[in-house]
Design an enzyme around this catalytic site. Structure first.
Site, PDB file in Angstrom:
ATOM      1  CG  ASP A 399      -1.902   1.105   1.263  1.00  0.00           C
ATOM      2  OD1 ASP A 399      -1.467   2.253   1.426  1.00  0.00           O
ATOM      3  OD2 ASP A 399      -3.089   0.849   1.138  1.00  0.00           O
ATOM      4  CD  GLU A 442      -4.662   4.033  -1.049  1.00  0.00           C
ATOM      5  OE1 GLU A 442      -4.826   4.408   0.107  1.00  0.00           O
ATOM      6  OE2 GLU A 442      -5.547   4.138  -1.911  1.00  0.00           O
TER       7      GLU A 442
END
Length: 521
Positions: A399, A442
């Site tokens: 992430d 993301e």
């Protein structure tokens, strides 16, 4: 003797076959485009709604934390001047006005007498607090956030209260901030504006399944505890599903639960709205391809007019040329004279382009349009094959650190460029038969085959160093946090492996970001 051969000219017959092939190819392309985009749109809508519901739940939690901290500060100030009624009234007024957070503010003494209230027109000063005594598990000596309840005045509200102590630590009373749920309040600004203008909307239920926020105020107070997504929400905390609502309308819903209030936040989109978007995309693709189809048809007509002899093989192949494997048969035909050669080249050219469009469509339905990595659905299909074949693999969930800050500071265009830059590095890190996927937002997933957890750890750390060396499109150093799990070491189901990696990723975030953690399960 009557015979069609005496009246049907080959060039018209050939043109008819080619036209049919174009029509069939177009219909197949349009249908494939429709089916692929419909499935993709469903998955994306469900995932978008799930993520948005989660973000809203986090926003509500952040608001509750902020409101609690504000109350704590005010309670400390009040404790120093508890006997000064003017100071108390001013502080209550400040809390009421500042930020439009509370519908009303009360300061109550240790004997549950209301000393001051804001707004003053509320007229509660001098009365005895009755409603707080009836709240389940209410402890006025500790910070408290109530479940929704109905006050003696008939209002549905929640209470955020903070105990007041003087400088000697003696309990003096309670500072109470009230939020009226069925009237204009802070939650309308948080939940009321949906980013997608496709009929989507948000509603909120309390811990008992009663609707406490809905854009249609007529629905407030309605019991939704039998609703399918509410039942799942109360059991699973967050997720997504397709269901039919009480109005017999198919919906695509994502849901999440607020940690602080335990409210359920549901974001849902009418299925018909998603379907309409798919049709718009299909029509757009068809409009783009139509000039090419018309142009190709004209070229074929011009060439066909030169044909003067029967071409049985070409006629036989034409009807099946929408199949890509038939291209080789067409190429194998010996074009020993000019007319056959021209038609052969025209057919190969036309169908190659059409097959290219089909292949392009297939690629678009299997990859993420922004990063060109595998999309979530395709990734899960490929990884299921490894799991069924019981082939060992190590899964890395990563992430981008502070990605929301990048979007907020530099805009979503720069945010997209950051994701593309990271995706490029992820591709470079892969070996043969390894996978890279954009899992959502993301978040990315890497799958290393024939790689131990220790080897994967070293590879991810090396990848972090390489990412740090690139020039981020946002102009800042780019870092990511990662969690690692292994099949079959940490589970025998894909869901378990992903959950373990996600837990390790969360641990990496908690421990300061730009870290790699291995699940301890």
């Amino acid at each position: 003797m009557f015979s069609l051969r005496n009246i049907v000219k080959l060039k018209y017959l050939f043109i008819s076959v080619i036209a049919l092939a174009f029509v069939l190819s177009t219909l197949v392309g349009v249908y494939s485009n429709y089916k692929g985009n419909l499935k993709l749109m469903q998955e994306q809508t469900l995932e978008n709604n799930r993520v948005y519901a989660l973000k809203l739940a986090e926003t509500v939690d952040k608001f509750i934390v902020h409101a609690t901290n504000t109350m704590r500060y005010s309670a400390e100030q009040i404790g120093y001047n508890f006997n000064n009624m003017n100071e108390l009234q001013e502080e209550a007024k400040r809390l009421y006005i500042q930020g439009d957070t509370f519908s009303s503010v009360l300061i109550v003494d240790a004997e549950d007498n209301i000393m001051v209230n804001a707004p003053q027109k509320l007229g509660e000063a001098g009365k005895k607090v009755l409603s707080l005594e009836g709240l389940e598990n209410y402890n006025k000596y500790e910070p408290f956030i109530s479940d929704p309840f109905i006050s003696p005045t008939g209002r549905k509200l929640i209470v955020i209260s903070m105990p007041i102590y003087d400088e000697q630590g003696i309990f003096k009373g309670v500072l109470s901030g009230n939020i009226y749920l069925y009237e204009s309040n802070i939650f309308e600004s948080i939940l009321g504006q949906h980013p997608y203008e496709n009929g989507s909307y948000v509603y909120v239920v309390d811990t008992q399944g009663e609707i406490i926020y809905h854009p249609n105020k007529a629905r407030l107070g309605e019991d939704a505890s039998e609703n399918e997504d509410v039942v799942r929400l109360l059991n699973e905390k967050q997720g997504a599903l397709t269901f039919v609502n009480t109005l017999d309308q198919p919906m695509l819903a994502g849901f999440s639960q607020s940690e602080k209030t335990r409210w359920g936040i549901i974001v849902q989109t009418p299925y018909d709205a998603a379907l309409s978007m798919v049709w718009q995309q299909v029509v757009s693709v068809f409009k783009i391809g139509l000039p090419f189809i018309i142009f190709s048809t004209i070229i074929v007509f011009i060439l066909a007019s030169q044909i003067v002899r029967p071409l049985e093989k070409i006629a036989e192949i034409s009807g099946d040329s929408v199949k890509e494997q038939e291209m080789n048969k067409l190429k194998d035909i010996r074009a020993w004279y000019y007319e056959v050669y021209k038609i052969q080249k025209a057919l190969i050219h036309s169908f190659s382009i059409l097959h290219g469009k089909v292949n392009t469509l297939k690629e678009e339905t299997t990859t993420d349009s922004l990063t060109k990595l595998l999309n979530r659905h395709t990734f899960e299909e490929k990884i299921k094959v490894l799991t069924v074949q019981k082939k060992d693999y190590t899964l890395v969930m990563l992430d981008v650190d502070w990605f929301k800050s990048i979007n907020d500071t530099y805009g979503h265009v720069k945010g997209d460029e950051v994701l593309q830059a990271l995706a490029s590095k992820l591709k470079e890190s892969l070996k043969e038969n390894e996978l890279a996927c954009r899992y959502g937002g993301e978040e990315f997933i890497l799958v290393f085959t024939e790689t131990t957890v220790e080897e994967a750890y070293e590879r991810v750390e090396s990848l972090q160093e390489k990412v740090l060396q690139i020039i981020s499109p946002a102009g800042e150093k780019l870092t990511f946090s990662a969690g690692i799990s292994n099949y079959p070491l940490h589970g025998d189901q894909l869901k378990d492996i992903i959950v373990k990696a996600d837990e390790a990723l969360y641990k990496a975030k908690e421990n300061g970001r730009n870290r790699v953690e291995v699940t301890n399960a």
